[in-house]
Design a protein around this motif. Structure first.
Motif, mmCIF file in Angstrom:
data_model
loop_
_atom_site.group_PDB
_atom_site.id
_atom_site.type_symbol
_atom_site.label_atom_id
_atom_site.label_comp_id
_atom_site.label_asym_id
_atom_site.label_seq_id
_atom_site.Cartn_x
_atom_site.Cartn_y
_atom_site.Cartn_z
ATOM 1 N N TYR A 48 0.842 -1.320 0.044
ATOM 2 C CA TYR A 48 -0.033 0.019 0.054
ATOM 3 C C TYR A 48 0.717 1.377 0.230
ATOM 4 N N THR A 64 -2.352 13.866 5.741
ATOM 5 C CA THR A 64 -2.583 12.516 5.720
ATOM 6 C C THR A 64 -2.942 12.055 4.274
ATOM 7 N N GLY A 65 -2.592 11.318 3.681
ATOM 8 C CA GLY A 65 -2.718 10.903 2.252
ATOM 9 C C GLY A 65 -3.492 9.509 2.139
ATOM 10 N N PHE A 66 -4.135 9.486 0.898
ATOM 11 C CA PHE A 66 -5.117 8.492 0.560
ATOM 12 C C PHE A 66 -4.380 7.862 -0.831
ATOM 13 N N VAL A 67 -4.232 6.553 -0.804
ATOM 14 C CA VAL A 67 -3.902 5.886 -2.239
ATOM 15 C C VAL A 67 -5.089 5.138 -2.834
ATOM 16 N N ASP A 70 -5.200 14.884 -0.359
ATOM 17 C CA ASP A 70 -5.336 15.056 0.970
ATOM 18 C C ASP A 70 -6.269 15.525 1.753
ATOM 19 N N ARG A 119 3.024 4.705 -3.309
ATOM 20 C CA ARG A 119 2.180 4.942 -4.359
ATOM 21 C C ARG A 119 1.695 6.484 -4.516
ATOM 22 N N GLU A 120 1.108 6.659 -5.755
ATOM 23 C CA GLU A 120 0.837 8.150 -5.901
ATOM 24 C C GLU A 120 -0.543 8.260 -5.242
ATOM 25 N N ARG A 121 -0.556 9.421 -4.312
ATOM 26 C CA ARG A 121 -1.396 9.861 -3.548
ATOM 27 C C ARG A 121 -2.684 10.558 -4.329
ATOM 28 N N LEU A 160 -2.727 6.715 4.624
ATOM 29 C CA LEU A 160 -1.178 6.961 5.105
ATOM 30 C C LEU A 160 -1.134 7.863 6.215
ATOM 31 N N ALA A 205 4.301 8.803 6.092
ATOM 32 C CA ALA A 205 4.155 8.038 4.814
ATOM 33 C C ALA A 205 4.150 6.295 5.255
#
Length: 263
Positions: A148, A161-164, A156, A151-153, A178, A182
């Motif tokens: 997971y 905080t990020g999503f993939v 946000d 990867r490109e996010r 994430l 990260a």
């Protein structure tokens, strides 16, 4: 997932096929979204949904209404201006249906009494991930944590905080959440289609901030933070050695100074 404030005028919910329980489900040709409605014996709309992008997500929304409509904590009558509305909320306290307007509290009360007689048994049956309030956690369908990462996010929503979102070589679809450093916060199981994955992602977004939507589960001696909605597991964390280590990753366990930065 329903689009916020995406109700149609009440008359648009009329004139469609109605089940024995006086529930209609239909596609609005103009908006290209799916809706459901509850109607009384005269054909008047007593409860209506917002728009859903797929039939499956619409049916899940209807199922949630049927489950919560008899729970006094999930249903209320609100006054907006001079009008009264019946509001139904899901387990995450999000509005999932509302009535047409009533001119008096009494009329709204009478409509609500009729609505609460609708049996939850009319909802589509599905396999539950819970037994007597306990989750049966399984890692089946989840990838190793490192799959997971890197990867490109997506956008946000929660600060840094990020999503993939991604698809693997076996044509399964996943999402991940994430942490700011990260590392992985939450990961989804495999979905057979992009629409199914995105529907689950939307529900995850609406639930991720709610303390009551988390459980800490023990599986083979390891602890996992589990995000859920009603009886569906939405995402799980990496494994932790102790209950406390898993708990402090959730909204209820994070130090208050991190709220607003981690989310």
């Amino acid at each position: 997932m329903a689009i916020q404030d995406d109700y149609l005028p009440c008359k648009s919910y009329q004139g469609h096929d109605i089940s024995e329980e006086r529930i209609s489900k239909f596609l609005n040709e103009k908006s290209k979204k799916h809706y459901f409605a509850f109607l009384d014996e005269t054909g008047s709309v007593t409860l209506r949904s917002e728009g859903y992008t797929t039939e499956k997500s619409r049916d899940k929304g209807l199922e949630s209404v049927l489950k919560n409509i008899s729970d006094s904590k999930k249903v209320e009558i609100v006054k907006e201006g001079k009008k009264y509305f019946i509001i139904v909320k899901a387990g995450n306290n999000k509005e999932i249906a509302r009535s047409c307007d009533y001119s008096s509290q009494k009329a709204a009360d009478e409509a609500l009494q009729a609505l609460t007689k609708v049996s939850p048994a009319t909802a589509e049956e599905k396999t539950s991930n819970f037994v007597e309030g306990q989750m049966l956690l399984s890692l089946e369908g989840y990838l190793p944590v490192d799959m997971y990462l890197d990867r490109e996010r997506v956008y946000d929503t929660y600060g840094i905080t990020g999503f993939v979102k991604f698809r693997t070589n076996d044509r399964k679809y996943y999402f991940g959440v994430l942490n700011p450093d990260a590392t992985l916060y939450l990961r989804s199981k495999a979905y057979d289609s992009e629409d199914d994955r995105d529907d689950a992602f939307d529900v995850m977004e609406s639930s991720i901030l709610l303390e009551e939507n988390y459980k800490i589960e023990n599986l083979n001696g390891d602890y996992y933070a589990v995000l859920f909605e009603d009886d569906e597991v939405l995402a799980i964390s990496d494994k932790f050695e102790t209950f406390i280590e898993a708990f402090v990753t959730t909204p209820g366990g994070r130090p208050k100074e991190y709220i607003g930065t981690m989310y």
